[in-house]
Design an enzyme around this catalytic site. Structure first.
Site, PDB file in Angstrom:
ATOM      1  N   GLU A   1       6.041   4.542   4.453  1.00  0.00           N
ATOM      2  CA  GLU A   1       4.891   3.999   4.989  1.00  0.00           C
ATOM      3  C   GLU A   1       3.806   4.494   3.828  1.00  0.00           C
ATOM      4  O   GLU A   1       3.976   5.650   3.281  1.00  0.00           O
ATOM      5  CB  GLU A   1       4.750   4.654   6.468  1.00  0.00           C
ATOM      6  CG  GLU A   1       3.020   4.722   6.887  1.00  0.00           C
ATOM      7  CD  GLU A   1       2.957   5.734   7.761  1.00  0.00           C
ATOM      8  OE1 GLU A   1       3.505   6.847   8.017  1.00  0.00           O
ATOM      9  OE2 GLU A   1       2.124   5.565   8.883  1.00  0.00           O
TER      10      GLU A   1
ATOM     11  N   ASN B   1      -2.627  -0.427   8.640  1.00  0.00           N
ATOM     12  CA  ASN B   1      -1.441   0.220   7.978  1.00  0.00           C
ATOM     13  C   ASN B   1      -0.323  -0.967   8.097  1.00  0.00           C
ATOM     14  O   ASN B   1       0.245  -1.230   9.086  1.00  0.00           O
ATOM     15  CB  ASN B   1      -1.236   1.354   9.004  1.00  0.00           C
ATOM     16  CG  ASN B   1       0.027   2.193   8.300  1.00  0.00           C
ATOM     17  OD1 ASN B   1       0.493   1.922   7.705  1.00  0.00           O
ATOM     18  ND2 ASN B   1      -0.167   3.556   8.799  1.00  0.00           N
TER      19      ASN B   1
ATOM     20  N   LYS C   1       1.260  -1.848  11.759  1.00  0.00           N
ATOM     21  CA  LYS C   1       1.284  -0.999  12.500  1.00  0.00           C
ATOM     22  C   LYS C   1       0.747  -1.133  14.127  1.00  0.00           C
ATOM     23  O   LYS C   1      -0.382  -1.257  14.108  1.00  0.00           O
ATOM     24  CB  LYS C   1       1.196   0.697  12.095  1.00  0.00           C
ATOM     25  CG  LYS C   1       1.631   1.639  12.638  1.00  0.00           C
ATOM     26  CD  LYS C   1       1.261   2.945  11.972  1.00  0.00           C
ATOM     27  CE  LYS C   1       1.912   4.272  12.623  1.00  0.00           C
ATOM     28  NZ  LYS C   1       1.581   5.278  11.426  1.00  0.00           N
TER      29      LYS C   1
ATOM     30  N   GLU D   1      -5.371   8.662  11.655  1.00  0.00           N
ATOM     31  CA  GLU D   1      -4.938   7.553  11.624  1.00  0.00           C
ATOM     32  C   GLU D   1      -5.967   6.662  12.463  1.00  0.00           C
ATOM     33  O   GLU D   1      -6.172   5.538  12.186  1.00  0.00           O
ATOM     34  CB  GLU D   1      -3.573   7.167  11.751  1.00  0.00           C
ATOM     35  CG  GLU D   1      -2.677   7.606  10.747  1.00  0.00           C
ATOM     36  CD  GLU D   1      -1.300   6.928  11.182  1.00  0.00           C
ATOM     37  OE1 GLU D   1      -1.070   5.983  10.956  1.00  0.00           O
ATOM     38  OE2 GLU D   1      -0.371   8.121  11.287  1.00  0.00           O
TER      39      GLU D   1
ATOM     40  N   CYS E   1       6.387   3.833  11.201  1.00  0.00           N
ATOM     41  CA  CYS E   1       6.436   5.305  11.324  1.00  0.00           C
ATOM     42  C   CYS E   1       6.201   5.695  13.125  1.00  0.00           C
ATOM     43  O   CYS E   1       7.337   5.530  13.614  1.00  0.00           O
ATOM     44  CB  CYS E   1       5.277   6.123  10.765  1.00  0.00           C
ATOM     45  SG  CYS E   1       5.515   8.042  10.783  1.00  0.00           S
TER      46      CYS E   1
ATOM     47  N   ASN F   1       5.648   8.691   7.340  1.00  0.00           N
ATOM     48  CA  ASN F   1       5.031  10.068   6.904  1.00  0.00           C
ATOM     49  C   ASN F   1       5.009  11.005   7.984  1.00  0.00           C
ATOM     50  O   ASN F   1       4.190  10.672   8.928  1.00  0.00           O
ATOM     51  CB  ASN F   1       3.729   9.857   6.237  1.00  0.00           C
ATOM     52  CG  ASN F   1       3.602   9.257   5.093  1.00  0.00           C
ATOM     53  OD1 ASN F   1       3.525   9.847   4.142  1.00  0.00           O
ATOM     54  ND2 ASN F   1       3.718   7.886   4.947  1.00  0.00           N
TER      55      ASN F   1
HETATM   56  N1  CDV Z   1       2.286   8.667  10.358  1.00  0.00           N
HETATM   57  C1  CDV Z   1       2.610   8.688  11.394  1.00  0.00           C
HETATM   58  O1  CDV Z   1       2.663   7.713  12.446  1.00  0.00           O
HETATM   59  N2  CDV Z   1       3.075   9.948  11.669  1.00  0.00           N
HETATM   60  C2  CDV Z   1       3.409  10.446  13.334  1.00  0.00           C
HETATM   61  C3  CDV Z   1       3.078  11.776  13.526  1.00  0.00           C
HETATM   62  C4  CDV Z   1       1.427  11.900  13.746  1.00  0.00           C
HETATM   63  C5  CDV Z   1       3.833  12.323  14.575  1.00  0.00           C
HETATM   64  C6  CDV Z   1       4.846  10.043  13.606  1.00  0.00           C
HETATM   65  O2  CDV Z   1       5.092   9.536  14.492  1.00  0.00           O
HETATM   66  O3  CDV Z   1       5.934  10.620  12.824  1.00  0.00           O
END
Ligand code: CDV
Length: 305
Positions: A46, A106, A123, A142, A168, A193
């Site tokens: 990501e 994103n 996303k 975010e 993510c 991430n």
């Molecule tokens: N980049 C993300 O979406 N990170 C989230 C953090 C905030 C927990 C994740 O679900 O990994």
């Protein structure tokens, strides 16, 4: 057997001042390493082109927009697309997208072996917060910098497979997998991430790796699909982020996992026919699902006791 060799191209930290060209050089090196291991498809993390900027509050919108791409490929990323096309490798790349009409997403693109874009995903589940919360050791903004993607989880016929994408936080939600499962997904590509420290409930920190695997193993098994997940991990600008990029089989088994917190390729030959063992038996949706009893899932957002 219908085999596709996939690679998760994990990245170590990207510094705040690391030029895009340098990052693209790292991505190209990972692409070549994956190709050397026979990869048909390489999944990058990501927001792969920059540091994970939502950790900082930024007032100046021009400074925020500097983290975004207005074209894909653009002048800085064209080299990666060219190299992938010359090697004949498909890839999936996450980046911050600024659209011509000013929307911030994103985003992840799926690029074919000829270097042409096959699909785009924005996303859906945007985590974190939208106001400055100085009590946190670092921010997770975010929800300030990105709009939620307006489209449902799509699945595309690509590379001889039914391919889906998630980014993510999407991987933590069962709906993500099921919406793609209902479209016959066979391979889900995911970049992430994940800061190890979760400020709203630090008791979860020690479980970051467990939760990462838990959700993807369950999602893969319950929908009879492969999942390929690539992290940007390691200590980036003082924030430790989870690595453990992995490839999960439709059985729910982890068949490959990164062991470093740095740039690293993990690869696996995935038999797409293996999906049928689960889609056609325990998870034969057509035979066993009871959608008439699940209407609450789409009719209701929060909990109603
Ligand atoms: N980049 C993300 O979406 N990170 C989230 C953090 C905030 C927990 C994740 O679900 O990994």
């Amino acid at each position: 057997m219908r085999e596709l060799t996939v690679a998760a191209a994990q990245m170590g930290p990207v510094a705040r001042d690391e030029p895009r060209a340098h990052v693209v050089g790292r991505l190209t090196k990972l692409l070549r390493a994956a190709h050397a291991r026979g990869a048909d498809l390489v999944v990058f993390p990501e927001l792969a082109l920059t540091t994970f900027f939502p950790r900082w509050w930024e007032d100046d919108q021009a400074a925020v927009d500097a983290w975004f791409e207005t074209e894909m490929p653009g002048p800085q990323t064209q080299a990666l697309f060219d190299e992938a096309a010359s090697l004949g490798v498909a890839f999936c790349l996450g980046y911050a997208e600024l659209t011509p009409d000013g929307h911030h997403y994103n985003t992840q693109v799926l690029v074919g072996k000829d270097g042409r874009r096959l699909a785009r995903f924005r996303k859906v589940h945007i985590p974190g917060h939208d106001s400055n919360e100085p009590w946190r050791p670092f921010q997770h903004l975010e929800r300030r910098y990105f709009e939620p993607g307006p489209d449902e989880f799509g699945v595309w016929d690509a590379l001889g497979a039914r391919v889906g994408m998630m980014i993510c936080n999407d991987r933590r939600w069962p709906e993500t997998y099921r919406v793609m499962g209902l479209q016959g997904v066979e391979l889900i590509c995911c970049g992430y991430n994940t800061p190890v420290h979760y400020a709203p409930d630090p008791s979860q920190d020690v479980l970051a790796g467990f939760h990462n695997q838990l959700v993807m193993q369950a999602g893969a098994y319950q929908n009879g699909t492969w999942v390929v997940a690539a992290a940007k991990g390691g200590v980036e600008e003082g924030v430790d982020s989870l690595s453990q990029s992995c490839i999960v089989a439709p059985s729910g088994q982890v068949v490959a996992q990164a062991y470093t917190q740095d740039d690293e390729v993990v690869a696996a030959a995935c038999d797409l026919e293996w999906c049928k063992r689960y889609k056609g038996t325990l998870f034969d949706f057509d035979r066993y699902r009871r959608p008439e009893l699940y209407t609450r899932i789409t009719a209701q957002k929060g909990v109603q006791p």
